[in-house]
Write an enzyme that holds these catalytic residues in place. Structure first.
Site, mmCIF file in Angstrom:
data_model
loop_
_atom_site.group_PDB
_atom_site.id
_atom_site.type_symbol
_atom_site.label_atom_id
_atom_site.label_comp_id
_atom_site.label_asym_id
_atom_site.label_seq_id
_atom_site.Cartn_x
_atom_site.Cartn_y
_atom_site.Cartn_z
ATOM 1 N N ASP A 8 0.787 -1.249 0.000
ATOM 2 C CA ASP A 8 0.000 0.000 0.000
ATOM 3 C C ASP A 8 0.817 1.297 0.000
ATOM 4 O OD1 ASP A 8 -1.895 -1.966 0.286
ATOM 5 O OD2 ASP A 8 -2.869 -1.129 2.057
ATOM 6 N N ASP A 50 -4.557 -0.704 -1.767
ATOM 7 C CA ASP A 50 -5.839 -0.493 -1.117
ATOM 8 C C ASP A 50 -6.724 0.127 -2.194
ATOM 9 O OD1 ASP A 50 -7.021 -0.871 1.426
ATOM 10 O OD2 ASP A 50 -6.960 1.286 1.840
ATOM 11 N N HIS A 52 -10.594 0.951 -2.923
ATOM 12 C CA HIS A 52 -11.982 0.980 -2.442
ATOM 13 C C HIS A 52 -12.943 1.638 -3.432
ATOM 14 C CE1 HIS A 52 -10.491 -0.195 1.459
ATOM 15 N NE2 HIS A 52 -9.856 0.938 1.691
ATOM 16 N N HIS A 84 -10.426 7.356 1.327
ATOM 17 C CA HIS A 84 -9.036 7.182 0.862
ATOM 18 C C HIS A 84 -8.969 6.071 -0.173
ATOM 19 C CE1 HIS A 84 -9.488 4.050 3.923
ATOM 20 N NE2 HIS A 84 -8.586 3.376 3.231
ATOM 21 N N LYS A 107 -7.112 -4.859 -3.171
ATOM 22 C CA LYS A 107 -7.880 -5.367 -2.029
ATOM 23 C C LYS A 107 -8.799 -4.264 -1.509
ATOM 24 C CE LYS A 107 -4.309 -4.017 1.220
ATOM 25 N NZ LYS A 107 -5.041 -3.021 1.993
ATOM 26 N N CYS A 152 -2.216 -2.539 7.598
ATOM 27 C CA CYS A 152 -2.113 -3.458 6.458
ATOM 28 C C CYS A 152 -0.830 -4.277 6.471
ATOM 29 C CB CYS A 152 -2.295 -2.689 5.166
ATOM 30 S SG CYS A 152 -4.009 -2.092 5.031
HETATM 31 C C1 VGL Z 1 -4.735 1.021 5.590
HETATM 32 C C2 VGL Z 1 -6.280 1.988 6.984
HETATM 33 C C3 VGL Z 1 -7.257 1.865 6.031
HETATM 34 C C4 VGL Z 1 -3.342 0.561 5.383
HETATM 35 C C5 VGL Z 1 -5.713 0.882 4.628
HETATM 36 O O1 VGL Z 1 -2.897 0.473 4.208
HETATM 37 O O2 VGL Z 1 -2.654 0.285 6.386
HETATM 38 N N1 VGL Z 1 -5.045 1.558 6.773
HETATM 39 N N2 VGL Z 1 -6.961 1.317 4.850
HETATM 40 ZN ZN ZN Z 2 -8.391 1.334 3.281
#
Ligand code: VGL
Ligand code: ZN
Length: 205
Positions: A8, A50, A52, A84, A107, A152
């Protein structure tokens, strides 16, 4: 075989991003060194993203919650995040100064459940292509770096250990959110207790 897994490292977690992780810029040159080293040795490099939908229920605004507070989503503990890493936006792109990575694993695409680990969603209901990709390449050892140490990266490391990989967590190539100041150190302790080898970039041969 050995692979590097970059978790990420996306614009929204970098300086000025929607979910900025403190000091995340510091890990970029370290990760780039590792990517270079792995490329030279023709080793596999994989990145997770990440990713979404904008309606994702982990976003506080979509669940009528307050950012940073804790609640329940899909029967699981959840922290409410700012919007995000919305799929196909600038915020979800790999950070622009990161060297190119060929294998990308998305993901967090199901709006009803969050997905910290690169392998499974938080309820382990669905699996990504990550384990399949690693198995196909005969990977047994993983070097893991990225964001965020306490979310993550932590979940990805714990799942990798459960799946039987030998895991090296490169501590100076990770940064955490630290809603509580000690969260990242606690995460490192937990990963170590579960069997991860905690190392530094300099230790990678
Ligand atoms: C993450 C919070 C929400 C991460 C992803 O990549 O650690 N943290 N989504
Ligand atoms: Zn996230």
């Amino acid at each position: 075989m050995i692979a590097l897994l970059v978790v990420d490292v996306q614009n929204d977690f970098m300086k000025g991003g929607a979910l900025e992780v403190e000091k995340s810029l510091e890990i970029i040159p370290i990760i780039n060194n590792l990517i270079k080293k792995f490329n030279e040795k023709k080793r596999l490099v994989v990145a997770t993203l990440d990713w979404h939908p904008k309606e994702h229920k982990s976003f506080a605004i979509n669940s009528n919650k307050v950012i940073g507070e804790k609640g329940i989503l899909h029967g699981l503990d959840q922290i409410w995040w700012p919007v995000h890493c919305v799929a196909n936006t600038l915020g979800s792109e790999l950070y622009k100064e990161l060297l190119p990575i060929n294998h990308l694993i998305k993901k967090g695409t199901n709006i009803n459940i969050d997905s910290y680990s690169g392998f499974f969603d938080n309820g382990k209901l669905e699996e990504t292509d990550l384990n399949f990709t690693l198995k196909k390449n005969n990977i047994t050892q993983l070097y893991i770096v990225g964001l965020a140490t306490d979310y993550c990266v932590l979940s990805t490391v714990l799942d990798a250990l459960e799946l039987g990989y030998k895991v090296f967590l490169i501590q100076n190539a990770c940064r955490g959110v630290n809603l509580l100041p000690e969260d990242s150190l606690n995460a490192i302790e937990l990963m170590k207790k579960k069997g991860a080898n905690i190392i530094l970039e300099q230790d990678v041969v």
